[in-house]
Design a protein around this motif. Structure first.
Motif, PDB file in Angstrom:
ATOM      1  N   CYS A  42       0.834  -1.200   0.000  1.00 29.48           N
ATOM      2  CA  CYS A  42       0.000   0.000   0.000  1.00 29.48           C
ATOM      3  C   CYS A  42       0.877   1.261   0.000  1.00 29.48           C
ATOM      4  CB  CYS A  42      -0.902  -0.003   1.232  1.00 29.48           C
ATOM      5  SG  CYS A  42      -2.075   1.377   1.251  1.00 29.48           S
ATOM      6  N   ASP A  44       0.372   3.806   1.692  1.00 39.77           N
ATOM      7  CA  ASP A  44       0.291   4.417   3.024  1.00 39.77           C
ATOM      8  C   ASP A  44       1.685   4.786   3.562  1.00 39.77           C
ATOM      9  OD1 ASP A  44       0.020   4.694   5.936  1.00 39.77           O
ATOM     10  OD2 ASP A  44      -1.994   3.900   5.654  1.00 39.77           O
ATOM     11  N   HIS A  98      -2.230  -4.268   4.859  1.00 43.83           N
ATOM     12  CA  HIS A  98      -1.992  -3.858   6.253  1.00 43.83           C
ATOM     13  C   HIS A  98      -3.314  -3.520   6.938  1.00 43.83           C
ATOM     14  CE1 HIS A  98      -2.501   0.633   5.833  1.00 43.83           C
ATOM     15  NE2 HIS A  98      -2.357   0.306   4.572  1.00 43.83           N
ATOM     16  N   CYS A 101      -5.907  -0.112   6.831  1.00 44.68           N
ATOM     17  CA  CYS A 101      -5.737   0.418   5.469  1.00 44.68           C
ATOM     18  C   CYS A 101      -6.897   1.367   5.111  1.00 44.68           C
ATOM     19  CB  CYS A 101      -5.683  -0.735   4.459  1.00 44.68           C
ATOM     20  SG  CYS A 101      -5.364  -0.172   2.775  1.00 44.68           S
ATOM     21  N   GLY A 102      -6.553   2.614   4.827  1.00 42.93           N
ATOM     22  CA  GLY A 102      -7.569   3.626   4.518  1.00 42.93           C
ATOM     23  C   GLY A 102      -8.371   3.281   3.272  1.00 42.93           C
TER      24      GLY A 102
HETATM   25 CO    CO Z   1      -3.428   1.035   2.965  1.00 43.08          CO
END
Ligand code: CO
Length: 214
Positions: A42, A44, A98, A101-102
């Motif tokens: 990701c 992120d 993860h 995770c947004g």
């Molecule tokens: Co994420």
């Protein structure tokens, strides 16, 4: 010092520190890369690929996007995949999701995020495919964690659906595809035990792309 200047100051310090312990470091890495791993993770900012795996510069070929996806119409992730398999001949592919995770969280919400909807659509499709299992989880955080896992798992399936992967696997028995999750609540990586041979057999009932038609 503002944030942008800070970047160059820190870079200078890093170059000095690196070359003081290995004067030829940059000369050596310029000669070429031979990583054993492709990491798909990701974007992120809290999930840095090399740090969480403890791997050095040159060890890890990396692709990151929102919620570590490999959708079939995505030129970027598929170009990375092809390069990693055919040119770098990586031994392992790690798809690393993860918790927290947004992207996955947004995909669970029943409203629009504008242009991002097209990207979240892939995660919403995973939600739909596993709706009964997810709907039966009453605790919201547990449901969220499980969708993070299912999304990561599904991206491994997306990889083994490709002709590049299947044709390489027939020849070389590799690369090995792994699903893992980084738990930012503890810092530990968790393997999801992606059963490559079993999943490949299942996938090839429909997507057998081991032979070229042309
Ligand atoms: Co994420």
């Amino acid at each position: 010092m503002d944030n942008y200047d800070k970047v160059f100051e820190q870079n200078k310090e890093w170059v000095e520190k690196t070359t003081s312990s290995d004067p030829d470091f940059f000369k050596k890495i310029y000669e070429g890369q031979n990583p054993d791993y492709l990491y798909i993770g990701c974007s992120d900012s809290r999930v840095p690929a090399n740090e969480i795996t403890g791997l050095d510069i040159g060890d890890l070929f990396v692709h990151r996007n929102i919620a570590n996806q490999v959708p079939p119409n995505d030129l970027s992730s598929h170009s990375v995949l092809q390069y990693a398999i055919e040119i770098l001949k990586v031994k392992h592919i790690l798809v690393c999701g993860h918790y927290g995770c947004g992207g996955v969280h947004e995909a669970m919400q029943p409203h629009s995020y504008g242009e991002l909807d097209n990207w979240l659509r892939n995660i919403r499709d995973v939600y739909r495919m596993h709706f009964d299992e997810l709907d039966s989880i009453k605790n919201e955080e547990d449901k969220y964690d499980r969708l993070v896992e299912l999304n990561t798992f599904e991206q491994c399936v997306n990889i083994i659906k490709t002709s590049q992967f299947q044709q390489s696997y027939i020849k070389n028995k590799g690369p090995i595809v792994h699903a893992c999750i980084w738990d930012m609540r503890t810092g530990f990586l968790k393997d999801l035990n992606f059963q490559l041979e079993k999943e490949l057999k299942q996938v090839q009932k429909v997507y057998n792309l081991t032979e070229n038609k042309f």
